[in-house]
Scaffold this active site. Structure first.
Site, PDB file in Angstrom:
ATOM      1  N   ASP A   1      -5.866   2.086  -3.376  1.00 50.66           N
ATOM      2  CA  ASP A   1      -7.141   1.827  -2.694  1.00 50.66           C
ATOM      3  C   ASP A   1      -7.626   3.072  -1.962  1.00 50.66           C
ATOM      4  OD1 ASP A   1      -5.374   1.875  -0.542  1.00 50.66           O
ATOM      5  OD2 ASP A   1      -6.109   0.022   0.372  1.00 50.66           O
TER       6      ASP A   1
ATOM      7  N   ASP B   1      -2.440   6.355  -3.569  1.00 55.27           N
ATOM      8  CA  ASP B   1      -1.312   5.747  -2.865  1.00 55.27           C
ATOM      9  C   ASP B   1      -0.812   4.577  -3.706  1.00 55.27           C
ATOM     10  OD1 ASP B   1      -3.439   3.988  -2.413  1.00 55.27           O
ATOM     11  OD2 ASP B   1      -2.714   3.404  -0.438  1.00 55.27           O
TER      12      ASP B   1
ATOM     13  N   SER C   1       0.804  -1.212   0.000  1.00 55.39           N
ATOM     14  CA  SER C   1       0.000   0.000   0.000  1.00 55.39           C
ATOM     15  C   SER C   1       0.842   1.269   0.000  1.00 55.39           C
ATOM     16  CB  SER C   1      -0.959  -0.039   1.197  1.00 55.39           C
ATOM     17  OG  SER C   1      -1.900   0.990   1.147  1.00 55.39           O
TER      18      SER C   1
ATOM     19  N   ASP D   1      -1.059   1.330  -3.871  1.00 53.23           N
ATOM     20  CA  ASP D   1      -1.927   0.287  -4.440  1.00 53.23           C
ATOM     21  C   ASP D   1      -3.278   0.834  -4.868  1.00 53.23           C
ATOM     22  OD1 ASP D   1      -3.050   0.652  -1.905  1.00 53.23           O
ATOM     23  OD2 ASP D   1      -3.519  -1.478  -1.656  1.00 53.23           O
TER      24      ASP D   1
END
Length: 449
Positions: A245, A241, A101, A243
């Site tokens: 999400d 960010d 992440s 990843d």
């Protein structure tokens, strides 16, 4: 060995804490547990972000999946929420994301989704962990033609973009959108989706090299996008960010529009269209007090959970609420997705912006963000849950709440991983609340340290 699974999968420094050996075992045990009910040859999707360690861990996970007779379907670099959607779209038995992440590139992580696109319940993670630690079922080892194989789906990105486009009924022609891809999983998909939807797209940090993911960019380093938005004259900026999400926005003046404000803008639009169930938005205790003040004024209900998107999702599923999220920009639209999705959130925000004909700064002005101060108090580990049992600490908190009279608040919570108590105070006077937060943290250290 402690519990492998944290609040969001298994994470650690790649090749040190999160080794290929552990990744192999996770792939093996995960495929075995998640595909246990399958009456066919199980199919597990595997996606990743742009970290240098991604291919190493992907190879190990794929080997583990194939060793139990399942098919590993690799879809390459793709946002975490895309896996959650594509698991259902491709009728797979599970999905795996290799990503840490918003963390630096040295770290990586492994996160699973079940066949319905949801993150795993603790009980399922416990089953996987028990097998890895040699305390659970012994995994069968098929041979011959029953060994699993690897396949690749080339159309995954376009299939996900098609889904994102289907969630709104407008195009973005005439909108100038600046995008910070964090050199992460959204580096191709986000600009492509917005371009296909008609936006005039300006992009930064879309040249991943394996070690620059999240480095001084993306939603955790918003200043670069704030400057870029003003320089290129964009109507709005979106910062993802690693990843993708989560997303934070920037208005045309270069001012931050955080997750609280994004939820306020979209929530009010959903309320106007009678699509906000019980006129309720689910947030965490860390959402700014300005959100509560806005909600009360605008006729919205606010339900608060513990910090963490899993608690937000649990409350949404339990009560049937459709919108919830965190100040960090991790926002869930239950009508469309099973997890936080930065690109989906960005598209929903752009849809409101385009349809309203207003500037983002005007839309965001519906909520005033009150100054917020966070201080840590070092305490003995056995005392970190006892702060409210201490009469002096409890009395000071009551006095502060009474003094603020609805225009400020005190929130104290223990750290989940360290011997710390976190003191957060909100109010209108930055200097005053800073002093009171430091004073309260010092008292907690003296009495519980």
């Amino acid at each position: 060995m402690g519990r492998l699974f944290g609040t969001d999968g298994v994470r650690g420094i790649a090749n040190s804490e999160l080794t290929p050996e552990l990744a192999y075992k996770l792939g093996q045990a995960g495929a075995y547990v998640l595909a246990a009910e399958a009456k066919h040859s199980p199919k597990i999707l595997v996606g990743m972000d742009t970290r240098i360690s991604g291919h190493m861990l992907e190879s190990a996970i794929v080997a583990g999946i194939c060793s139990v007779g399942a098919e590993a379907v690799c879809i390459g670099v793709i946002p975490t929420p895309a896996i959650a959607y594509l698991v259902k779209h491709y009728k797979a038995d599970a999905g795996v994301v290799i990503s840490a992440s918003h963390n630096p590139y040295e770290f990586n992580g492994i996160k699973f989704f079940n066949s319905s696109g949801y993150k795993l319940a603790d009980a399922v993670e416990d089953k996987i962990e028990a097998i890895i630690l040699g305390e659970g079922d012994e995994i069968p080892r098929p041979t011959g033609r029953h060994i699993g194989a690897k396949s690749i789906i080339e159309s995954a990105s376009e299939d996900y973009i098609s889904f994102i486009k289907s969630t709104v009924d407008t195009d973005f022609t005439g909108l100038k959108v600046a995008v910070d891809c964090a050199n992460g999983a959204a580096y191709r998909i986000a600009p492509a989706a917005l371009f296909q939807m008609g936006a005039d797209v300006f992009v930064i940090n879309n040249q991943p090299d394996g070690i620059n993911i999240n480095k001084d960019c993306g939603s955790t380093h918003i200043k670069g996008l704030q400057k870029f938005v003003v320089e290129c004259g964009a109507d709005v900026g979106l910062a993802f960010d690693g990843d993708a999400d989560r997303v934070l926005a920037v208005d045309e003046k270069g001012q931050l529009v955080d997750g609280d404000k994004i939820m306020a803008i979209i929530g009010l639009e959903l309320k106007k269209r009678n699509k906000l169930n019980n006129n309720t938005i689910v947030t965490t205790v860390m959402s700014n007090l300005g959100f509560d003040i806005m909600a009360k004024r605008e006729g919205l209900n606010v339900v608060k959970t513990k910090v963490g998107d899993r608690y937000v999702l649990e409350e949404m599923l339990d009560k049937g609420y459709v919108l919830g999220g965190e100040q960090s920009g991790h926002i869930i639209f239950l009508e469309h997705s099973t997890t936080g999705d930065g690109l989906l959130t960005g598209v929903q925000l752009l849809s409101v912006l385009k349809n309203s004909g207003k500037k983002l700064s005007e839309l965001a002005s519906v909520m005033e963000t009150l100054p917020q101060v966070l201080r840590n108090a070092s305490v003995k580990n056995e005392n970190k849950d006892k702060y409210l049992e201490d009469e002096v600490v409890a009395r000071i908190c009551r006095e502060l709440e009474a003094e603020f009279n609805g225009e400020g608040r005190v929130l104290i919570r223990p750290s989940g991983t360290e011997p710390l108590v976190r003191v957060m105070i909100e109010g209108k006077d930055q200097e005053y609340i800073t002093g009171r937060a430091e004073e309260l943290a010092k008292i907690i250290e003296e009495r519980l340290g």
